[in-house]
Design a protein around this motif. Structure first.
Motif, PDB file in Angstrom:
ATOM      1  N   MET A 167     -16.854  -0.234   6.457  1.00 17.25           N
ATOM      2  CA  MET A 167     -15.617  -0.420   5.709  1.00 17.25           C
ATOM      3  C   MET A 167     -14.767   0.845   5.696  1.00 17.25           C
ATOM      4  N   ALA A 168     -15.385   1.998   5.579  1.00 16.88           N
ATOM      5  CA  ALA A 168     -14.618   3.248   5.573  1.00 16.88           C
ATOM      6  C   ALA A 168     -13.854   3.415   6.877  1.00 16.88           C
ATOM      7  N   GLU A 169     -14.517   3.109   7.980  1.00 17.14           N
ATOM      8  CA  GLU A 169     -13.881   3.225   9.295  1.00 17.14           C
ATOM      9  C   GLU A 169     -12.730   2.236   9.444  1.00 17.14           C
ATOM     10  N   LEU A 170     -12.930   1.011   8.963  1.00 20.56           N
ATOM     11  CA  LEU A 170     -11.896  -0.011   9.069  1.00 20.56           C
ATOM     12  C   LEU A 170     -10.687   0.324   8.200  1.00 20.56           C
ATOM     13  N   ILE A 171     -10.934   0.827   7.008  1.00 23.01           N
ATOM     14  CA  ILE A 171      -9.822   1.216   6.139  1.00 23.01           C
ATOM     15  C   ILE A 171      -9.045   2.378   6.745  1.00 23.01           C
ATOM     16  N   LYS A 172      -9.749   3.299   7.371  1.00 22.66           N
ATOM     17  CA  LYS A 172      -9.065   4.419   8.025  1.00 22.66           C
ATOM     18  C   LYS A 172      -8.187   3.924   9.172  1.00 22.66           C
ATOM     19  N   LEU A 173      -8.689   2.965   9.957  1.00 22.32           N
ATOM     20  CA  LEU A 173      -7.877   2.388  11.024  1.00 22.32           C
ATOM     21  C   LEU A 173      -6.599   1.784  10.464  1.00 22.32           C
ATOM     22  N   TYR A 174      -6.731   1.094   9.351  1.00 25.17           N
ATOM     23  CA  TYR A 174      -5.569   0.475   8.700  1.00 25.17           C
ATOM     24  C   TYR A 174      -4.563   1.531   8.248  1.00 25.17           C
ATOM     25  N   ARG A 175      -5.047   2.551   7.562  1.00 26.94           N
ATOM     26  CA  ARG A 175      -4.131   3.577   7.034  1.00 26.94           C
ATOM     27  C   ARG A 175      -3.491   4.371   8.172  1.00 26.94           C
ATOM     28  N   ASP A 176      -4.233   4.647   9.230  1.00 30.01           N
ATOM     29  CA  ASP A 176      -3.668   5.364  10.379  1.00 30.01           C
ATOM     30  C   ASP A 176      -2.575   4.534  11.044  1.00 30.01           C
ATOM     31  N   ALA A 177      -2.830   3.219  11.189  1.00 31.08           N
ATOM     32  CA  ALA A 177      -1.838   2.343  11.798  1.00 31.08           C
ATOM     33  C   ALA A 177      -0.600   2.239  10.923  1.00 31.08           C
ATOM     34  N   TRP A 178      -0.807   2.200   9.629  1.00 31.59           N
ATOM     35  CA  TRP A 178       0.315   2.160   8.670  1.00 31.59           C
ATOM     36  C   TRP A 178       1.184   3.406   8.837  1.00 31.59           C
ATOM     37  N   LYS A 179       0.554   4.554   8.858  1.00 27.31           N
ATOM     38  CA  LYS A 179       1.283   5.818   8.980  1.00 27.31           C
ATOM     39  C   LYS A 179       1.986   5.926  10.331  1.00 27.31           C
ATOM     40  N   SER A 180       1.302   5.546  11.407  1.00 26.38           N
ATOM     41  CA  SER A 180       1.875   5.641  12.748  1.00 26.38           C
ATOM     42  C   SER A 180       3.098   4.748  12.901  1.00 26.38           C
ATOM     43  N   ALA A 181       3.120   3.639  12.165  1.00 23.94           N
ATOM     44  CA  ALA A 181       4.259   2.725  12.233  1.00 23.94           C
ATOM     45  C   ALA A 181       5.448   3.216  11.422  1.00 23.94           C
ATOM     46  N   GLY A 182       5.253   4.296  10.666  1.00 24.28           N
ATOM     47  CA  GLY A 182       6.359   4.876   9.918  1.00 24.28           C
ATOM     48  C   GLY A 182       6.601   4.277   8.545  1.00 24.28           C
ATOM     49  N   HIS A 183       5.631   3.514   8.043  1.00 26.81           N
ATOM     50  CA  HIS A 183       5.796   2.943   6.709  1.00 26.81           C
ATOM     51  C   HIS A 183       5.563   4.017   5.638  1.00 26.81           C
ATOM     52  N   PRO A 184       6.289   3.973   4.531  1.00 27.24           N
ATOM     53  CA  PRO A 184       6.064   4.964   3.471  1.00 27.24           C
ATOM     54  C   PRO A 184       4.741   4.733   2.761  1.00 27.24           C
ATOM     55  N   GLY A 185       4.152   5.806   2.218  1.00 27.06           N
ATOM     56  CA  GLY A 185       2.889   5.691   1.506  1.00 27.06           C
ATOM     57  C   GLY A 185       1.723   5.522   2.460  1.00 27.06           C
TER      58      GLY A 185
END
Length: 360
Positions: free
Chosen positions: A203-221
């Motif tokens: 789960m830690a790895e999957l959540i990190k993938l999600y947050r990295d993808a969120w940041k890379s897409a330029g979304h705030p937060g």
């Protein structure tokens, strides 16, 4: 961290009628505002005691919207594969209006072969139907006079009514289990992610993938992560075990039975590895779920430690969505558990007490 309620009916008519189940569930919803539970969520499933009492989350959440004036109402989740996007968009707009803009919409692909078989839909169309359906619902909510030519649904010059109360639409979530691509997709599109630690996994790895993808897409937060847990809080460990152990074991057995086609030879390119996932769930027990932090059952002191440990283990998450009346747990026991948890556990996880990804 915020705490909310998840309703996942796992009962048969011989155990509890639909009328009794929903009367009890709505009573628990009525406690949310007083006890500071911030959201209410319910599933969409069919035909089997595992979830089958809830074929339409919108119906329950509409009733729930009249029992709480503060809590957000979350579909957890609707299934585009079994729904016409024109109908679904209209229902979403209607509930958003009735709740005065408190609706959030979670979408999922569905995963139980028996549901696909009974609806006459090919498992291998799951991903395509999900992607198309979710996008069509999004367009219908965000714009007027919409025309779309999809593989499964086509429409021309449609304005869905009522228009969403929230602008441009209610927030979206994607339900994910264990596929890394699902977490990445949710992050890229700027949607919240609903996940289930039930089967363990990384789960830690999957959540990190999600947050990295969120940041890379330029979304705030950093996005929004909601994790689902079974929760039962009692004054003593003995009491918690005596009340919750058998209902949780029966819930796990019911899940495996509902998904048993995966281990009987069913396979699909859209669900790689699901035979292994369900096979692993056959080994899960009350004790193993507690050990890995997927079930929060025990005294307030124990649960404070369990939650803090799991929060740090996975790198933090924003929402805990808790099943409090799973299987045959009585409404009286669920009420007492909710009250004790709200009084002695929740205050230890307020925003001021969360520093980085650690609890202090």
């Amino acid at each position: 961290m915020e705490f909310g309620l998840q309703f996942f009916p796992d009962v048969s008519p011989q155990q509890k009628s639909g009328a009794q189940y929903f009367h009890e569930a709505l009573h628990l919803v009525s406690l949310c505002d007083k006890l500071n539970y911030t959201n209410v969520r319910i599933v969409e499933h069919y035909f089997h005691p595992y979830g089958g009492y809830s074929p339409n989350p919108i119906v329950f959440l509409t009733a729930a919207s009249q029992r709480t004036r503060k809590a957000r109402l979350i579909t957890g989740a609707v299934l585009p594969v079994f729904n016409n996007p024109l109908k679904l968009a209209g229902e979403i707009g209607m509930l958003d209006a009735i709740s005065n803009g408190r609706l959030e919409v979670g979408f999922a692909r569905a995963f139980l072969p028996h549901e696909f078989a009974r609806f006459g839909i090919d498992l291998n169309e799951s991903r395509a139907r999900f992607t198309e359906g979710m996008e069509q619902v999004r367009c219908l909510l965000e714009a007027e006079n919409v025309s779309m030519e999809g593989q499964f649904h086509r429409f021309e010059n449609v304005t869905s009514l009522p228009r969403p109360t929230q602008t441009p639409r209610p927030p979206f979530w994607i339900a994910c289990l264990a596929t890394p691509e699902s977490f990445v997709t949710a992050g890229e599109r700027g949607y919240g992610v609903m996940a289930i630690p039930l089967a363990g996994g990384k789960m830690a790895e999957l959540i990190k993938l999600y947050r990295d993808a969120w940041k890379s897409a330029g979304h705030p937060g950093q996005g929004k992560v909601m994790l689902a847990f079974h929760m039962f809080c009692a004054p003593t460990e003995e009491q918690a075990i005596a009340i919750a152990r058998q209902p949780l074991n029966r819930y796990l057995k019911s899940l495996v039975e509902a998904a048993s086609d995966w281990v009987k030879g069913t396979c699909s390119v859209d669900y790689p590895g699901y035979d292994k996932i369900i096979a692993s769930l056959q080994e899960e027990t009350f004790e193993s779920q507690i050990e890995k932090g997927a079930a929060w059952i025990g005294t307030p002191e124990k649960l404070r430690k369990t939650i803090a440990s799991y929060y740090e283990q996975v790198g933090g998450f924003e929402f805990a969505s808790m099943q409090v009346n799973f299987n045959t747990i009585s409404v009286e026991d669920a009420t007492t558990s909710m009250e004790l948890f709200a009084k002695e556990v929740m205050p230890h996880f307020t925003e001021k007490q969360l520093v980085g990804n650690s609890v202090v």
